[in-house]
Design an enzyme around this catalytic site. Structure first.
Site, PDB file in Angstrom:
ATOM      1  N   CYS A  91      17.656  -3.266   3.471  1.00  0.00           N
ATOM      2  CA  CYS A  91      17.093  -4.598   3.673  1.00  0.00           C
ATOM      3  C   CYS A  91      17.194  -5.336   2.347  1.00  0.00           C
ATOM      4  O   CYS A  91      16.573  -4.945   1.354  1.00  0.00           O
ATOM      5  CB  CYS A  91      15.639  -4.527   4.123  1.00  0.00           C
ATOM      6  SG  CYS A  91      14.886  -6.179   4.303  1.00  0.00           S
TER       7      CYS A  91
ATOM      8  N   CYS B  83       0.806  -1.206   0.000  1.00  0.00           N
ATOM      9  CA  CYS B  83       0.000   0.000   0.000  1.00  0.00           C
ATOM     10  C   CYS B  83       0.841   1.259   0.000  1.00  0.00           C
ATOM     11  O   CYS B  83       2.061   1.224   0.061  1.00  0.00           O
ATOM     12  CB  CYS B  83      -0.952   0.011   1.196  1.00  0.00           C
ATOM     13  SG  CYS B  83      -0.134  -0.325   2.768  1.00  0.00           S
TER      14      CYS B  83
END
Length: 535
Positions: A491, A8
């Site tokens: 990440c 989202c």
């Protein structure tokens, strides 16, 4: 990479006082600034196409907070193609502040109940708020168990957004006076393990924006003294009229409080390290965005340069510009493909046309997804026929789209050879932080690169499986070089198997211990939740 989708995007806007002299407000007065929310959401529609919604704030309205949310695109939800219906909706949602959301589901069902923002109504205005969230909590199962284990609490939805909603609501209920929002958010997130950016709007006219301590999900903001705006991507702020130098990234582990007259930023959690999701630069973000001071476009051009370096170092290939073309898979591969072609002295051609109305392949089952993938791109025979095609893609996740695409390029396009080049390392591990690839058995990468090594033999085996002449991925180290951030600030768990949070690493071990036992409808962290619920 049309098989991979983000969860989202979040946006917020607030007119800070009653002087409508901001260039952002040339047509909207202070009490109508909420009309700009659909425009903001359209600019981050790339982050979620399943559902959309917004909540507006107006102290002049009986319903101080008013929410509209539904399944569909921003255009569908806000009836933007029907002027009268859209105007009627925006009159109902008129307000001095608003938060908004676009969604694609990584958890829960595909129905209106899961569309955000979530509103918690209360007789006390200080406890009445609306909330939206971008990300995923890796320890959702643990938080759910803790909340429901005494049998006195019930959750209606299978989503971490509801967990956060109830946690904030609980803390508000326990407070006796006006809440200190910075302190409340600090308390709410202290046990969260995962990635999140959130926007919260209260019936007292307070707006809170927060970003997780690792900065995994992006959040940008701007303030020209009259209007405050925040969004998951800078392009939304830029298109609203802010200058680039006015747009900033919210630091990891920080929150913003806007109360109608002022804006304050404070730390809400220690942030000794960051772990920005590298896929934001590779694929998810709009190419016009700048995230954490790193340009998405320039990062993708550098990925193309890295591909070109590998090509030049391989004596097996001696490309002739007379019969070789570089073709991007539309649209996000174009910057990398153009850069690769330029550095190799080869022509870059748009040999594939994307059908933008083919439907959402990511919400279909495997058979339907492959059928739609075949219709999603139209090969141009006049460009491809008789050529050696270097096909540049962002990544290969499940291989459904790539299989169908290669067949189309060869059969319809008439390509002589197809050589796939991927501007990313192989995805070998699931994501537990908000990307729709939460089980190992969904991924094609582990079948060929389980040990993380990129050998010529393994890449050729995968090429044979896909049906192309050759295949090449970028090595992991190329990502940090392209984004120009140290690897330890990113990440990269899905390409290394090394997760930045303890619960993420634990979930990965569960996934490794249970290969082939999950489906799209039963993601790993939902398995953990079920196991905990059953004791």
């Amino acid at each position: 990479m049309s098989e991979l989708f983000h969860e989202c995007g979040v946006a917020a806007i607030y007119h800070l006082n009653n002087v409508p002299d901001s260039p952002i407000c040339t047509k909207q007065g202070p009490d109508e600034i909420s009309r700009l929310m659909p425009r903001l959401l359209l600019d981050i529609q790339n982050r979620g196409q399943l559902a959309a919604g917004m909540t507006s704030y107006s102290a002049k309205r009986r319903q101080i907070l008013k929410t509209r949310r539904d399944v569909g695109s921003v255009t569908e939800v806000f009836r933007l193609n029907h002027r009268a219906k859209s105007e009627s909706l925006m009159k109902q949602l008129t307000g001095r502040a608003a938060i908004g959301h676009v969604r694609y589901a990584t958890c829960g069902e595909d129905d209106r109940s899961y569309a955000q923002p979530f509103e918690r109504k209360h007789i006390h205005k200080r406890k009445w708020f609306s909330f939206c969230f971008n990300g995923q909590l890796a320890n959702y199962g643990l938080l759910r168990k803790r909340l429901t284990e005494n049998g006195e609490h019930h959750l209606q939805l299978d989503t971490d957004t509801e967990i956060i909603l109830h946690e904030i609501g609980r803390l508000l209920s326990e407070s006796s006076g006006e809440p200190d929002w910075f302190e409340l958010i600090r308390e709410a997130i202290k046990d969260f393990d995962g990635a999140y950016c959130m926007a919260l709007l209260t019936a007292k006219g307070e707006l809170i924006i927060a970003r997780d301590p690792l900065g995994m999900k992006p959040m940008c903001y701007a303030n020209d003294g009259r209007v405050f705006v925040a969004a998951s991507e800078s392009v939304a702020l830029l298109n609203l009229g802010f200058e680039p130098e006015q747009i900033h990234s919210l630091p990891a582990g920080h929150a913003i409080l806007v109360d109608g007259n002022s804006m304050r930023i404070e730390s809400i959690a220690p942030s000794p390290k960051t772990a920005h999701c590298f896929f934001e630069w590779v694929y998810f973000a709009n190419v016009a965005s700048t995230l954490d001071d790193r340009s998405v476009y320039l990062s993708r051009t550098r990925l193309g340069e890295e591909l070109a370096k590998l090509e030049k170092a391989d004596p097996r290939f001696d490309w002739d510009p007379e019969d070789t073309i570089v073709v991007p898979v539309p649209d996000t591969s174009k910057a990398a493909a153009d850069s690769m072609a330029f550095n190799l002295g080869l022509p870059s051609r748009e040999g594939l046309m994307r059908n933008r109305y083919a439907g959402r392949t990511f919400i279909e089952n495997g058979i339907a997804r492959k059928a739609k993938a075949a219709r999603k791109y139209t090969p141009l025979r006049e460009v491809l026929a008789g050529k050696k095609v270097i096909l540049v893609e962002d990544s290969i996740v499940r291989s459904t789209t790539m299989n169908a695409l290669l067949d189309r390029i060869r059969e319809v396009g008439g390509a002589k050879e197809i050589h796939v080049r991927v501007a990313c390392p192989p995805i070998i591990a699931p994501c537990f932080y908000g990307i729709d690839m939460s089980t190992i058995d969904q991924l094609i990468g582990p079948k060929y690169f389980a040990n993380g090594k990129l050998t010529l033999e393994d890449q050729q085996r995968m090429a044979d499986h896909l049906g192309c002449e050759s295949l090449r991925y970028l090595p992991v180290e190329a990502i940090a070089q392209a984004i120009e951030l140290p690897a330890d600030k990113l990440c990269q768990a899905c390409v290394t198997g090394e997760y930045p949070t303890p619960c993420g690493q634990h979930l990965y071990q569960i996934a490794l211990d249970n290969p082939g036992s999950t489906t799209d409808a039963s993601r790993t962290y939902e398995q953990l939740a079920a196991a905990l619920a059953s004791g």
